[in-house]
Enzyme design. Structure first.
Site, PDB file in Angstrom:
ATOM      1  N   HIS A 248       0.809  -1.227   0.000  1.00 43.66           N
ATOM      2  CA  HIS A 248       0.000   0.000   0.000  1.00 43.66           C
ATOM      3  C   HIS A 248       0.845   1.283   0.000  1.00 43.66           C
ATOM      4  O   HIS A 248       0.744   2.126  -0.886  1.00 43.66           O
ATOM      5  CB  HIS A 248      -0.868   0.065   1.266  1.00 43.66           C
ATOM      6  CG  HIS A 248      -1.662  -1.150   1.601  1.00 43.66           C
ATOM      7  ND1 HIS A 248      -2.874  -1.420   1.016  1.00 43.66           N
ATOM      8  CD2 HIS A 248      -1.451  -2.151   2.494  1.00 43.66           C
ATOM      9  CE1 HIS A 248      -3.381  -2.527   1.541  1.00 43.66           C
ATOM     10  NE2 HIS A 248      -2.535  -2.994   2.428  1.00 43.66           N
TER      11      HIS A 248
HETATM   12  C1  BDR Z   1      -2.820   0.511   5.714  1.00 41.52           C
HETATM   13  O1  BDR Z   1      -2.930   0.011   7.029  1.00 41.52           O
HETATM   14  C2  BDR Z   1      -1.686  -0.405   7.530  1.00 41.52           C
HETATM   15  O2  BDR Z   1      -1.770  -1.673   8.085  1.00 41.52           O
HETATM   16  C3  BDR Z   1      -0.707  -0.362   6.376  1.00 41.52           C
HETATM   17  O3  BDR Z   1       0.561   0.079   6.828  1.00 41.52           O
HETATM   18  C4  BDR Z   1      -1.332   0.617   5.410  1.00 41.52           C
HETATM   19  O4  BDR Z   1      -0.907   1.936   5.655  1.00 41.52           O
HETATM   20  C5  BDR Z   1      -3.604  -0.388   4.774  1.00 41.52           C
HETATM   21  O5  BDR Z   1      -4.934  -0.433   5.144  1.00 41.52           O
END
Ligand code: BDR
Ligand code: CA
Length: 318
Positions: A248
């Protein structure tokens, strides 16, 4: 000979976290960017651990970028955390160095205010966690809103959530903070799950990153990132049946380095702060049903192969 443009000043605000850590690495492998600081928030794990994880990540590459700890909880909501995804430390998986430094005294929100005022219209914020630090900065110093060049956030979703059926984790952690940012008037790019789920770290992509360490003169970074991504994959295999975890957060940095890898669309977006079952949902008006003026550029498509080529090439520079 043409001069290369001055590097773009950025602040990385996140909750490392496997994918936040990779974003920190990518930003430090980019001469196009000047990383003014790494600021931290609670999120994937508690603030003490996310701050340590930021320092650990920088230690890995010998970077001396200052780290600023910020919010240890949301504005109003109850604090969430994601050990189920990132492990107890928040960076479970590979062997990591111990940090030789500590965070600065200054609070992350005050650091953001200081840097934006010192460089009006120049600083881009790359938040990859809950938006509490940004909301605090905007509330403490409303004058900075028109002075921030851009915010590129990983969070939210055009469609479904990953922490509730409606909400993505970063948005759900602090919906009120997210809405303060969405309504701030600052140019905002949103990388939600609908986009980030296109960028899966498959075993082949991880193998290409690991191979960086096997090259002559290769550093440990490829091996460590491969280890992080393998740990991160596990949760996504079990929960979604995917061939790896979606990277992400590094899409925020990649967007600055190679915007041609992404399709975005301007639209009106707001965050559900109702406290009901859809709380934390980012309502994105794809078809302009409200007639409201767009306040966000929402990512729709990702050239995943192009992104992993960029990431792998950049990590190979360490
Ligand atoms: C987001 O949530 C976190 O667990 C990850 O780092 C990312 O920023 C994804 O939903
Ligand atoms: Ca994150």
């Amino acid at each position: 000979m043409a001069l290369s443009p001055a590097p773009r000043p950025v602040i990385l605000d996140g909750d490392p976290g496997h994918d936040d850590a990779v974003n920190i690495l990518l930003a430090h492998a980019a001469p196009e960017l000047e990383v003014l600081g790494v600021s931290t928030t609670y999120g994937n794990v508690g603030l003490e651990r996310t701050t340590r994880n930021a320092l650990v990540t920088l230690e890995l590459i010998g970077a001396r970028t200052p780290v600023y700890a910020g919010a240890d909880r949301p504005l109003l909501a109850a604090r969430l955390s994601a050990e189920s995804v990132h492990g107890q430390t928040g960076l479970d998986g590979p062997l990591l160095p111990s940090p030789a430094r500590e965070a600065q005294e200054l609070h992350a929100a005050l650091f953001i205010i200081q840097e934006v005022r010192a460089r009006p219209h120049q600083v881009t914020l790359l938040p990859t966690g809950p938006l509490t630090n940004l909301a605090l900065a905007l509330r403490l110093a409303p004058d900075i809103a028109p002075l921030i060049k851009q915010i590129v956030w990983m969070g939210g979703s055009l469609d479904v959530g990953n922490w509730t059926p409606a909400a993505e984790f970063n948005a759900l952690c602090d919906p009120h903070a997210a809405q303060i940012v969405f309504s701030s008037g600052v140019p905002l790019v949103m990388f939600g799950l609908n986009a980030t789920h296109q960028a899966i770290a498959t075993p082949q992509r991880i193998a290409a990153i690991r191979a960086l360490s096997g090259r002559q003169g290769g550093s440990d970074v490829g091996e460590v990132v491969a280890g992080l991504l393998e740990f991160f994959a596990e949760h996504h295999r079990v929960r979604y049946g995917w061939d790896g975890g979606p990277l992400h957060d590094p899409l925020t940095c990649a967007y600055l380095l190679a915007p041609e890898l992404f399709v975005t669309q301007p639209m009106y977006a707001e965050v559900d702060t109702s406290g009901g079952p859809s709380s934390g949902r980012t309502n994105c008006d794809l078809w302009n049903l409200t007639g409201n003026v767009p306040n966000a550029e929402v990512a729709l498509q990702v050239d995943a192969d192009g992104f992993y080529e960029l990431l792998t090439e950049r990590l190979g520079r360490f």
